[in-house]
Design a protein around this motif. Structure first.
Motif, PDB file in Angstrom:
ATOM      1  N   TRP A 113       0.781  -1.236   0.000  1.00  0.00           N
ATOM      2  CA  TRP A 113       0.000   0.000   0.000  1.00  0.00           C
ATOM      3  C   TRP A 113       0.814   1.287   0.000  1.00  0.00           C
ATOM      4  O   TRP A 113       0.253   2.363   0.231  1.00  0.00           O
ATOM      5  N   ARG A 114       2.098   1.243  -0.258  1.00  0.00           N
ATOM      6  CA  ARG A 114       2.910   2.455  -0.303  1.00  0.00           C
ATOM      7  C   ARG A 114       4.081   2.228  -1.230  1.00  0.00           C
ATOM      8  O   ARG A 114       4.450   1.089  -1.515  1.00  0.00           O
ATOM      9  N   GLY A 115       4.680   3.309  -1.688  1.00  0.00           N
ATOM     10  CA  GLY A 115       5.743   3.205  -2.671  1.00  0.00           C
ATOM     11  C   GLY A 115       7.145   3.352  -2.137  1.00  0.00           C
ATOM     12  O   GLY A 115       8.094   2.854  -2.723  1.00  0.00           O
ATOM     13  N   SER A 116       7.298   4.053  -1.010  1.00  0.00           N
ATOM     14  CA  SER A 116       8.637   4.240  -0.448  1.00  0.00           C
ATOM     15  C   SER A 116       8.594   4.005   1.066  1.00  0.00           C
ATOM     16  O   SER A 116       7.564   4.207   1.711  1.00  0.00           O
ATOM     17  N   SER A 117       9.731   3.589   1.599  1.00  0.00           N
ATOM     18  CA  SER A 117       9.778   3.148   2.995  1.00  0.00           C
ATOM     19  C   SER A 117       9.584   4.273   4.012  1.00  0.00           C
ATOM     20  O   SER A 117       9.315   3.988   5.177  1.00  0.00           O
ATOM     21  N   ASN A 118       9.692   5.521   3.603  1.00  0.00           N
ATOM     22  CA  ASN A 118       9.414   6.622   4.526  1.00  0.00           C
ATOM     23  C   ASN A 118       7.919   6.796   4.774  1.00  0.00           C
ATOM     24  O   ASN A 118       7.516   7.388   5.773  1.00  0.00           O
TER      25      ASN A 118
END
Length: 163
Positions: free
Chosen positions: A138-143
């Motif tokens: 559900w997200r594109g980057s680890s931040n």
């Protein structure tokens, strides 16, 4: 408010099968954004009663888990009032459906917005290509974080949604 698309039976932008409203307008302009066409607040189509009824017809289906607000950014200054009104109406008409929201803003700066009373799950933070991870849910980057909003509001701090 303007929007670019309403997608149906979406399985990528939240838990379960969802309807997704892709709003126009974003001030973050993240490097390598997957939807730069949605940045222009004057792009896309005018969100009108016909578009709202299209969303409500989808939400009325038993197998639809809820709605996801994405874009663009639903919390772009020009979208906030209209997204709030729509989220409130969805919660009133479809109390069993969940509301997910993607935003480039971080929880700590938006936690007190009225819209958060209606959001169940928030994916926060700008997409950062340097932290891109295709293995994340559900997200594109680890931040970016997937936040359980009702629990976070009760505890006064960001509480992650279990993945």
């Amino acid at each position: 408010m303007r929007y670019h698309d309403i997608t149906k039976d979406d399985m990528l932008n939240g838990d379960g099968l969802r309807v997704v409203l892709w709003v126009s307008g974003c001030s973050h302009c993240c490097k390598e954004c997957q939807n730069p066409i949605t940045w222009d607040p004057n792009g896309g189509l005018l969100f009108d009663e016909k578009a709202k009824e299209e969303i409500f017809a989808e939400l009325a289906r038993d197998y639809i888990s809820g709605i996801t607000f994405s874009g663009g950014d639903p919390l772009y200054s020009g979208n906030r009032s209209d997204v709030l009104k729509l989220a409130r109406e969805i919660k009133e008409r479809f109390p069993g459906k969940t509301i997910w929201m993607y935003t480039g803003f971080v929880w700590e700066t938006i936690a007190d917005l009225e819209i958060m009373k209606y959001v169940d799950i928030l994916v926060d933070g700008e997409f950062q290509v340097e932290q891109k991870d295709t293995g994340l849910y559900w997200r594109g980057s680890s931040n970016q974080r997937v936040i359980n909003v009702p629990v976070s509001r009760a505890e006064g701090k960001a509480v992650l949604h279990c993945e």
